[in-house]
Write an enzyme that holds these catalytic residues in place. Sequence first.
Site: not given
Ligand code: MRU
Length: 369
Positions: A53-55, A243, A254
């Site tokens: 996960r994480g963009a 994201d 988030k």
């Molecule tokens: O739902 P997730 O865990 O994929 O959400 C991740 C986030 O909101 C992060 O803050 C975002 O992707 C930035 S990643 C460098």
Amino acid sequence: MQVNGNPFRSIWLSQEKPEVLVIDQTLLPFTFKVRTLSTSSDTALAIREMVVRGAPLIGATAACGLFLAAVRNASETHLQHAYRELLSSRPTAVNLRWALDRMLPLLLEVPESGRADLARELAQRICDEDVATNSAIGNHGLTLISKAAKACPHRPVNILTHCNAGWLATVDWGTALAPIFKAHDQGILVHVWVDETRPRNQGASLTAWELAAHGVPHTVIADNAGGHLMQHGEVDLCIVGSDRTTRSGDVCNKIGTYLKALAAHDNGIPFYAALPSSTIDWKISDGVRDIPIEERAEEEVTHICGHDSEAGKLVRVRIIPDGSSAANPAFDVTPRKFVDGIITEKGIAKASEDDLVALFPQDAETQKI
Ligand code: MRU
């Protein structure tokens, strides 16, 4: 980054087989396990179930998924099918579309027999570039922390972050955490307030784990504590990830990020988003209206997962009455007026179309609204 003294990325291509290896983020911080992805459907599922996960990492994983699809069957029909399956795995992070759109047209330009090799090369390139991009974000963000440190020479700079925008959310380094790792490595005293980030607790489980492994002083706080700490002078700077950020500088991140930005604004605390240009959606301008917000399962709110140390395993328990239902929007949008700046790989921009376009004129031009 290091895990128990060994260098790791969050994703890598096997040298021996057409397989992709990832760290299973659903098991951290209690179990460190590497999972193997063998098909593009495996990959889409790993994104959907948040094994990764994480963009930026979602983008890199989708690129690897397209490589796995090309290995199995490089026909245009199969690649288009894999593209659609991967694209639909999660709706909000635009890095997913960015990575797939970067690869698919190039793959379709070459004969079928050459597509798997090219897909591997492109997926590897996307992963490697992500590492360099995040390191550059770290260098630019470091200037903000250095400046804040000069204003408080006798104590650590207190930085608040939300969710996990560390190395696990990218291929390496992270976005919001990259400047923090670099500041710590340079001997600048930092302390991080880590929002637990309900409902999935990526802050409590992943950010805290990363900071602990790197030796960065930090304290996990309940999501609702940030405003109080800001009112009492306990936060010098907020840095979050994103994201999807619009060409005008609205920052989607988030769920809960928006409330932190409001509290920071009310207390005169600088609020920055750190993101690679692959997170900017040049095709939209109004984030609240146009960014699709993922609605996730009710169970993530009605239940909570933790480690039962006596039983030695992860357990999931219900925390709300049986008859109550729950809603679970996974992201929110912080309007640009509450964002003091956007830390990118090319420098720090104001949260405005003029500044973002000035930093990335080519992207802005080729992906017009
Ligand atoms: O739902 P997730 O865990 O994929 O959400 C991740 C986030 O909101 C992060 O803050 C975002 O992707 C930035 S990643 C460098």
